[in-house]
Write an enzyme that holds these catalytic residues in place. Structure first.
Site, mmCIF file in Angstrom:
data_model
loop_
_atom_site.group_PDB
_atom_site.id
_atom_site.type_symbol
_atom_site.label_atom_id
_atom_site.label_comp_id
_atom_site.label_asym_id
_atom_site.label_seq_id
_atom_site.Cartn_x
_atom_site.Cartn_y
_atom_site.Cartn_z
ATOM 1 N N ARG A 48 0.855 -1.181 0.000
ATOM 2 C CA ARG A 48 0.000 0.000 0.000
ATOM 3 C C ARG A 48 0.895 1.237 0.000
ATOM 4 O O ARG A 48 2.111 1.143 0.116
ATOM 5 C CB ARG A 48 -1.033 0.002 1.132
ATOM 6 C CG ARG A 48 -0.713 -0.679 2.412
ATOM 7 C CD ARG A 48 0.337 -0.010 3.271
ATOM 8 N NE ARG A 48 0.101 1.416 3.407
ATOM 9 C CZ ARG A 48 1.034 2.308 3.610
ATOM 10 N NH1 ARG A 48 2.320 1.947 3.697
ATOM 11 N NH2 ARG A 48 0.766 3.580 3.708
ATOM 12 N N ALA A 64 0.720 5.157 -2.210
ATOM 13 C CA ALA A 64 0.498 5.439 -3.631
ATOM 14 C C ALA A 64 1.657 5.000 -4.553
ATOM 15 O O ALA A 64 1.428 4.259 -5.520
ATOM 16 C CB ALA A 64 0.163 6.911 -3.809
ATOM 17 N N ARG A 110 -7.734 -0.474 -6.529
ATOM 18 C CA ARG A 110 -7.851 0.674 -5.615
ATOM 19 C C ARG A 110 -7.992 1.938 -6.464
ATOM 20 O O ARG A 110 -7.099 2.262 -7.242
ATOM 21 C CB ARG A 110 -6.634 0.767 -4.680
ATOM 22 C CG ARG A 110 -6.522 -0.422 -3.729
ATOM 23 C CD ARG A 110 -5.649 -0.131 -2.539
ATOM 24 N NE ARG A 110 -6.290 0.750 -1.576
ATOM 25 C CZ ARG A 110 -5.636 1.315 -0.552
ATOM 26 N NH1 ARG A 110 -4.344 1.111 -0.388
ATOM 27 N NH2 ARG A 110 -6.273 2.102 0.303
ATOM 28 N N GLN A 123 -1.920 2.568 9.938
ATOM 29 C CA GLN A 123 -0.658 2.633 9.192
ATOM 30 C C GLN A 123 0.382 3.495 9.921
ATOM 31 O O GLN A 123 1.578 3.275 9.795
ATOM 32 C CB GLN A 123 -0.896 3.218 7.785
ATOM 33 C CG GLN A 123 -1.638 2.301 6.838
ATOM 34 C CD GLN A 123 -3.128 2.546 6.868
ATOM 35 O OE1 GLN A 123 -3.682 2.953 7.883
ATOM 36 N NE2 GLN A 123 -3.805 2.301 5.754
ATOM 37 N N ASP A 156 -2.264 10.741 -2.245
ATOM 38 C CA ASP A 156 -2.668 9.662 -3.163
ATOM 39 C C ASP A 156 -3.061 10.206 -4.525
ATOM 40 O O ASP A 156 -2.950 9.509 -5.536
ATOM 41 C CB ASP A 156 -3.807 8.851 -2.553
ATOM 42 C CG ASP A 156 -3.256 7.994 -1.430
ATOM 43 O OD1 ASP A 156 -3.138 8.513 -0.307
ATOM 44 O OD2 ASP A 156 -2.876 6.839 -1.693
ATOM 45 N N ASN A 214 -5.636 12.287 0.472
ATOM 46 C CA ASN A 214 -4.691 11.480 1.260
ATOM 47 C C ASN A 214 -5.500 10.734 2.323
ATOM 48 O O ASN A 214 -6.722 10.898 2.428
ATOM 49 C CB ASN A 214 -3.610 12.367 1.892
ATOM 50 C CG ASN A 214 -2.474 11.548 2.486
ATOM 51 O OD1 ASN A 214 -1.931 10.658 1.809
ATOM 52 N ND2 ASN A 214 -2.117 11.795 3.728
HETATM 53 O O1 MRU Z 1 -4.585 3.130 2.269
HETATM 54 P P1 MRU Z 1 -3.105 3.367 2.140
HETATM 55 O O2 MRU Z 1 -2.331 2.837 3.294
HETATM 56 O O3 MRU Z 1 -2.573 2.921 0.808
HETATM 57 O O4 MRU Z 1 -2.967 4.953 2.178
HETATM 58 C C1 MRU Z 1 -1.697 5.524 2.018
HETATM 59 C C2 MRU Z 1 -1.680 6.999 2.165
HETATM 60 O O5 MRU Z 1 -2.698 7.642 2.290
HETATM 61 C C3 MRU Z 1 -0.348 7.655 2.045
HETATM 62 O O6 MRU Z 1 -0.320 8.822 2.826
HETATM 63 C C4 MRU Z 1 -0.096 8.043 0.572
HETATM 64 O O7 MRU Z 1 -0.286 6.950 -0.266
HETATM 65 C C5 MRU Z 1 1.251 8.601 0.356
HETATM 66 S S1 MRU Z 1 2.478 7.333 0.417
HETATM 67 C C6 MRU Z 1 3.987 7.964 0.110
#
Ligand code: MRU
Length: 349
Positions: free
Chosen positions: A46, A48, A89, A196, A237, A247
């Site tokens: 996970r 982006a 996603r 996370q 994202d 995000n």
């Molecule tokens: O649902 P996730 O864990 O994929 O969400 C990730 C985020 O929102 C991060 O802040 C974003 O992808 C930036 S990662 C460098």
């Protein structure tokens, strides 16, 4: 302890199963596009940029067993698998960005035989992976200029090596400042509902020996009121052409709080996260996650059976609340509508 989040190894995708962290560091060796797609959906991989890389490698897995030399059939199959992966996603634009880049390579090499096109596709996926490693270092270097020695930085979600090919975006800024000899203290929001921040950001920062304090999401207001935060840095994202930023859910609340307390709010992201086809944040598709992630996350029921749940995975921070966007080309200041375009032109020239 350096970790490799995702890589191509011996004809397979090797990646960390992030759902197992921080308790166990488990690597998955994946040779099947369906298994990879499940891994993206269930957040084994996970973040982006990492999702984009996983998509590119997934496409290579999906077409590697295609037999014969019927190029039209090959390209049809490639598009089908790309659509399948893209549907895993919807919010992080890095996924469709990487898949489109792969499809373009196939088109550009359509005069070659199928086996040669497959080789070119693997080369492109490896290039996307390698570029991301370099881009994150550059984001870190530019962003570190904004961090003073002794700063207290608040972050949300995970934006380090685990969310990218290496190093990270918002956490990359913290790592770079630390490497420059600055003392940085981080407040890590735990990031409900999938944690996370607690599970991954705190793990990465502790591994790097960086001072980190875990806070619940609803403690962010109080630490700001207590004047314990100098700036906020988050990842993204998808960034719309006007700078509105999607995000992890909860980012918008942090941005509102930062404005209320006069604290700079920075977004750190590669160009591949900017979607110039989307004018404003309201047009960004927002993924909704399963109710169980809220009602019985990590195996413990915390709400009544059949409780009604709304669980968007992301929210939109309006550009007015963003002090600057840190990219691999430098720090971009408002007005974003003009300056993002200008710097994108510089990037392409
Ligand atoms: O649902 P996730 O864990 O994929 O969400 C990730 C985020 O929102 C991060 O802040 C974003 O992808 C930036 S990662 C460098």
């Amino acid at each position: 302890m350096p970790v490799t989040t995702i890589e191509w190894l011996n004809g397979k995708v090797r990646m960390i199963d992030q759902t197992k962290l921080p308790e166990e560091l488990v690597y998955l060796d994946i040779e099947d596009v369906e298994v990879l797609a499940e891994g993206i959906k269930s957040l084994r991989v996970r973040g982006a940029p990492a999702i984009g890389i996983a998509g590119a490698f997934g496409l290579v897995l999906g077409i590697q067993n295609f037999e014969g030399n019927d190029k039209e059939a090959f390209l049809r199959e490639l598009n089908r698998i790309a659509d399948y992966l893209n549907a895993t996603r919807p919010t992080a634009v890095n996924l469709s960005w990487a898949l489109n880049r792969m499809k373009k390579v196939a088109q550009e090499n359509a005069t070659l035989g199928v086996e040669k096109i497959k080789e070119r596709l693997l080369q492109e996926a490896l290039k996307i992976w390698e570029e991301d490693r370099e881009i994150c270092r550059r984001i870190g270097k530019h962003g570190a200029k904004l961090i003073k020695n002794g700063s207290h930085v608040l972050t949300h979600c995970n934006t380090g090596a685990l969310a990218t090919a290496d190093y990270g975006t918002a956490l990359g800024v913290v790592f770079a400042a630390n490497e420059e000899g600055k003392k940085v203290n981080v407040y890590a929001d735990e990031t409900r509902p999938l944690l996370q921040g607690a599970r991954l950001n705190v793990w990465e920062l502790m591994n790097e020996g960086i001072d980190v304090t875990l806070i619940t999401d609803n403690t962010a207001a109080f630490v700001m009121q207590q004047e314990k935060v100098d700036c906020v840095i988050v990842g993204a994202d998808r960034i719309a052409a006007n700078g509105d930023t999607a995000n992890k859910i909860g980012t918008y609340s942090v941005a509102v709080l930062a404005e209320k307390h006069g604290i700079p709010f920075y977004v750190a992201a590669p160009y591949s996260t900017i979607d110039f086809n989307i004018k404003k944040g309201a047009d960004i598709p927002i993924e909704e996650r399963a109710a169980e992630e809220v009602t019985e996350g990590f195996g413990k029921r915390t709400a009544p059976q059949n409780a009604k749940v709304y669980s968007p995975a992301f929210d939109i921070t309006p550009h007015e609340l963003i002090s600057a966007i840190i990219t691999e080309e430098g720090v971009i200041e408002p007005p974003f509508e003009i300056n993002l375009k200008k710097s994108a032109r510089n990037q392409n020239s």
